[in-house]
Design a protein around this motif. Structure first.
Motif, PDB file in Angstrom:
ATOM      1  N   UNK A 153       6.780  36.635   1.442  1.00 45.14           N
ATOM      2  CA  UNK A 153       7.409  35.936   2.555  1.00 45.14           C
ATOM      3  C   UNK A 153       6.401  35.883   3.704  1.00 45.14           C
ATOM      4  N   UNK A 154       6.260  34.725   4.341  1.00 49.78           N
ATOM      5  CA  UNK A 154       5.422  34.630   5.547  1.00 49.78           C
ATOM      6  C   UNK A 154       6.180  33.831   6.587  1.00 49.78           C
ATOM      7  N   UNK A 155       6.231  34.316   7.821  1.00 55.85           N
ATOM      8  CA  UNK A 155       6.795  33.475   8.883  1.00 55.85           C
ATOM      9  C   UNK A 155       5.896  33.523  10.116  1.00 55.85           C
ATOM     10  N   UNK A 156       5.864  32.412  10.830  1.00 55.37           N
ATOM     11  CA  UNK A 156       5.026  32.309  12.030  1.00 55.37           C
ATOM     12  C   UNK A 156       5.849  31.717  13.155  1.00 55.37           C
TER      13      UNK A 156
ATOM     14  N   UNK B  45       4.635  39.139   7.572  1.00 54.82           N
ATOM     15  CA  UNK B  45       4.665  38.871   6.138  1.00 54.82           C
ATOM     16  C   UNK B  45       5.000  40.133   5.357  1.00 54.82           C
ATOM     17  N   UNK B  46       5.500  39.914   4.152  1.00 58.61           N
ATOM     18  CA  UNK B  46       5.855  41.037   3.278  1.00 58.61           C
ATOM     19  C   UNK B  46       5.057  40.978   1.995  1.00 58.61           C
ATOM     20  N   UNK B  47       4.681  42.154   1.525  1.00 56.03           N
ATOM     21  CA  UNK B  47       3.958  42.224   0.256  1.00 56.03           C
ATOM     22  C   UNK B  47       4.696  43.159  -0.681  1.00 56.03           C
ATOM     23  N   UNK B  48       4.867  42.700  -1.915  1.00 51.71           N
ATOM     24  CA  UNK B  48       5.484  43.553  -2.920  1.00 51.71           C
ATOM     25  C   UNK B  48       4.421  44.036  -3.881  1.00 51.71           C
ATOM     26  N   UNK B  49       4.496  45.297  -4.193  1.00 48.83           N
ATOM     27  CA  UNK B  49       3.472  45.914  -5.032  1.00 48.83           C
ATOM     28  C   UNK B  49       3.613  45.477  -6.484  1.00 48.83           C
TER      29      UNK B  49
END
Lengths: 517, 360
Positions: free
Chosen positions: B252-255, B266-270
């Motif tokens: 997910x990315x938001x600006x 932003x979110x990062x999933x492993x």
């Protein structure tokens, strides 16, 4: 009824699909240097075989890797001149990060002074400097330039200047093809220039391949509309494809992934397309092949056009294998027709396919294969080839595979039987659908219409919301105009990118919408 | 170690500088292209390490300020930097002996190189930020009392000299309004000081580190080996020990806009279940905080995004959903952790989010 045709580097496939999605017939022919003829022959065979009336055909959908192949092995590129429209000439040379076999086609470079002042919202536009343009045109003639590429600074929001210059040149030199960068890409001068130059060089390629397409389809009795598939998997008109060939370079794998989705009914999977000269691996999520639009590269050239998100291995079933001073080599060269030249088929060339067949006999259900022909090559060498190729594929899959939810692998393309049950088994959830060898042509049949926008706007006393709404409307109207059913139209995404240092007076807007025919 | 930069080395420095930029600092494409266009095959640029900088030299810092997105659209002619340096020398009546980068992170790592080449001046191995920061004054040079003015500012069609009577705050204000009124960016020559002063204020060895990092990334070899080499490169530098935070994909990315600045999350999933499942990263001009369960990493430590495959750095502009990435954290050099420096970088409105976070 739909007719899908896929013109690949080695084979051309055609398929007819009825309204409930059944494959009525398909055919496969070798691609010859005369693409028009190849398309005609392949379509004719499939129409005969399906025994359907040409009138019942709703549309013809054409996909091709022809343009991309041309960049790898140029035969018909245009000698191109670049005209930069900037405030002042820059010392930056064009074609800097390019391979030399392509950069040599940039034969002239000109500069024209832009009339715009980029710091103000309302440009002060003056008449074109005709005197300078005439000088340039004289030189274009003298150098026998075949194609012109116009790149103006900030053309993503001041497109008039590029377009007006194009008009002047086109009216005086109608035989030249002219590319304007505002039709190719958005902000980022050098990447846009690269993409525009490639488009310019490719001017003849689509034109020569498709100019006779009208007559071909008429001769086949097909009077339905016909389309070309582009990088994001959506459709474009033939006239558009001739003008903007760069937008078709990635369509092959997109069609293949969409086809794999249709043939298996799966919405989430990793698609592996084993072709003659490449193995392409891509991801499909929610039924859509993923595309990439960050900084992407075509043959190491940075460009800012949208391309499918694909890992390409530069080895396919047709690559030649050789031993050199005891070392085993997988070469870049490809057998032009493996069923003639490959060892297993009685030919003289040792290919990757032959190596697989030695280790995994009977992968292909092909009566013409004689396994005794493979006795001359060593099992050990073949095993090395098999291991090298499969570990490369596995590595790519590992990166794509989301760990929490293992998705199946779908194997398609003419070479995929070499992998199925040999390298990938049911433990990998590997599937090969019926129709795997004509997957691209199937995918082309289901390509949607699209309309997109990627531009930079000054607010000029309007609110951002006003601009976004107006542009959304514009995109939808364009899509309906192209022939999309209004109820199927979906705005896939709206993204706004504000600019720093300009206090939000300016922003970049990207809109993408899809709709079905 | 004295060292000479060849044409071949430019792309390594460019790539390495983008690692140190922590996602900011701008795309280096135009600057790299410009240097490669001008540099001849046998040209070299002399690099001077800290212990060989002569005390009586007059050194100036070089950079480009403002929007690099606009800079990369509005192609430079290639003469702006020379004009800026000539203006500086003429108005201030002083000859410059050596150059240093204002900011090693991003395009400004390359900014002094072209000028060094054309004027046959040496470049000092170091810079004023050790990474990328959003403002001209967020430098260790400023922290150590080197005044920004005299300052010369040059764009394609305009120039301005800010004399030494201006305080650094005033000079920053002048520079910003000049850039805003001239296309959103400007070439900058300023922070003039003696070699003696520069030596004690700069972050040393960062140019060579950028070169090393770029060279490692472009070398053939598997990802794990190259990551190890990157770790080693940082170990032999003024930075702290590198740690790998996550390997995964962006979900997910938001600006959005806040105080006239782009802010994002932003979110990062492993990839692997054993690892932390999901982490949150905030960014502005650069990546600036990581929330990783209990632990929090933040500016001024370096938060670096690499492409999982090529290990090429990814910027805050280019990061998007579904990208596969490796996230690294490298503790910043000690001087960036001093209270004075933290105050300096937190003063800026654009880091208010960060402050809010700390208040909680």
């Amino acid at each position: 009824m739909r007719l899908g045709i896929d013109v690949g580097g080695t084979n051309t496939d055609a398929v007819i699909i009825d309204d409930s999605g059944n494959i009525k017939a398909w055919s496969k022919q070798l691609t010859t240097s005369n693409l028009g003829e190849t398309i005609y022959e392949t379509a004719k065979i499939v129409l005969n075989e399906a025994n359907v009336k040409p009138e019942s055909m709703k549309g013809v959908f054409l996909g091709t890797t022809h343009v991309l192949n041309e960049l790898y092995y140029p035969k018909n590129l245009a000698k191109t001149a670049l005209i930069r429209l900037t405030k002042k000439p820059s010392k930056i040379k064009p074609g800097l990060f390019w391979p030399s076999h392509l950069s040599k086609y940039i034969i002239k470079e000109f500069h024209l002074e832009t009339k715009y002042d980029f710091t103000r919202q309302i440009p002060h536009y003056d008449e074109i400097d005709h005197e300078s343009v005439f000088k340039i045109m004289k030189e274009l003639e003298k150098a026998k330039v075949e194609s012109v590429c116009i790149v103006g600074a900030f053309s993503s929001f001041y497109e008039d200047e590029e377009n007006n210059l194009k008009k002047v040149i086109a009216s005086h030199m109608p035989s030249l093809s002219v590319t304007v960068s505002n039709e190719i890409g958005s902000i980022g001068f050098l990447d846009r220039e690269n993409a525009s130059l490639l488009n310019s060089m490719l001017s003849f390629v689509m034109k020569d391949a498709l100019s006779s397409i009208n007559d071909i389809f008429k001769n086949l009795g097909l009077h339905c509309p016909y389309w070309i598939t582009q990088n994001d998997g959506s459709l474009m008109k033939v006239e558009e494809a001739i003008k903007l060939p760069i937008f078709t370079i990635g369509s092959g794998i997109t069609n293949s992934l969409r086809g794999a989705s249709k043939l298996t009914g799966l919405k989430n999977f990793i698609g592996i397309d084993v072709g003659g000269s490449t193995i392409d691996i891509g991801m499909v999520s929610h039924g859509h092949p993923q595309t990439e639009e960050g900084p992407v590269k075509v043959l190491d050239i940075p460009v800012n056009v949208r391309l499918p998100k694909v890992h390409s291995l530069s080895t396919g079933g047709g690559n030649l294998v050789n031993t050199h001073n005891g070392d085993l080599l997988i070469e870049d060269t490809i057998a032009s027709d493996i069923t003639k030249d490959g060892l297993a088929w009685g030919g003289e060339q040792w290919t990757i396919s032959d190596s697989f067949l030695k280790i995994f006999p009977h992968s292909f259900k092909d009566k013409h294969i004689k396994y005794e022909n493979l006795e001359g090559i060593s099992t050990e060498d073949c095993l090395k080839v098999v291991n090298t190729v499969s570990s490369r594929i596995r590595e790519k899959i590992r990166q794509l595979q989301p760990k929490d939810q293992y998705v199946p692998l779908v194997l398609v393309g003419g070479g995929s039987p070499l992998l199925l049950n040999n390298i990938f088994t049911k433990f990998d959830k590997a599937i090969q659908p019926v129709g795997y060898q004509i997957c691209n042509a199937v995918g082309a049949c289901y390509a949607p219409l699209s309309s997109s926008l990627d531009k930079v706007f000054w607010l000029n006393d309007r609110t951002k919301e006003e601009i976004v709404e107006r542009e959304k409307e514009r995109v939808i109207t364009e899509l309906i105009h192209k022939g999309a059913k209004p109820e199927t139209i979906k705005i896939n995404r709206v993204e706004e990118f504000p600019f720093d240092y300009l206090k939000g007076e300016m922003f970049r807007l990207k809109i993408m919408a899809f709709g079905d025919l | 170690m004295p060292w000479k930069i060849t044409k071949e080395d430019i792309r390594f420095i460019s790539l390495g500088a983008r690692i140190l930029s922590c996602g900011g600092g701008g795309n280096t494409r135009s600057m790299e292209a410009l240097i490669l266009s001008v540099m001849k095959d046998d040209d070299v640029i002399e690099v001077i390490p800290i212990h060989e900088v002569r005390d009586d030299w007059w050194v100036t810092a070089i950079g480009i300020m403002g929007s690099t997105v606009l800079f990369n659209e509005d192609l430079p002619t290639g003469e702006e930097m020379e004009t800026a340096l000539s203006l500086y020398e003429k108005k201030y009546n002083k000859n410059v002996d050596a150059l240093i980068s204002i900011e090693i992170g991003g395009v400004n790592a390359l900014a002094p190189l072209l000028l060094a080449l054309k004027r046959r001046l040496p470049v000092i191995d170091g810079d004023g930020m050790g990474r990328a920061f959003p403002e001209l004054y967020m430098t260790t040079l400023h922290l150590n009392g080197i005044p920004l003015a005299p300052l010369s500012l040059v764009t394609q069609d305009n120039m301005k000299f800010v004399p030494s009577s201006y305080t650094s705050d005033q000079a920053v204000h002048e520079a910003k309004s000049f850039a805003n009124n001239n296309g959103g960016h400007s070439h900058v020559v300023g922070y003039g000081a003696s070699g003696d002063e520069i030596k004690t204020s700069m972050l040393s060895g960062t140019l060579y580190l950028a070169y090393r990092l770029g060279k490692i990334i472009t070398s053939y070899g598997d990802g794990i080996i190259r990551l190890k080499q990157i770790k080693n490169a940082f170990e032999n530098s003024i930075y702290g020990e590198l740690s790998l935070v996550i390997k995964g994909y962006v979900t997910e990315v938001s600006r959005w806009f806040e105080n006239e600045v782009i802010v994002g999350k932003l979110f990062i999933e492993s990839y692997t279940k054993q690892h932390n499942q999901k982490i949150e990263i905030q960014f502005m001009n650069e990546f600036f905080t990581i929330h990783n369960g209990e632990s929090i990493y933040r500016v001024p430590d370096l938060i670096v995004f690499l492409h999982i495959d090529s290990l090429e750095p990814i910027s805050v502009v280019d990061i998007q959903r579904a990208q596969s990435v490796i996230v690294l954290v490298i503790p910043a050099p000690n001087i960036l952790h001093t209270t004075d420096m933290l105050t300096l970088i937190h003063m800026k409105e654009s880091y208010q989010l960060l402050k809010k976070e700390e208040d909680q």
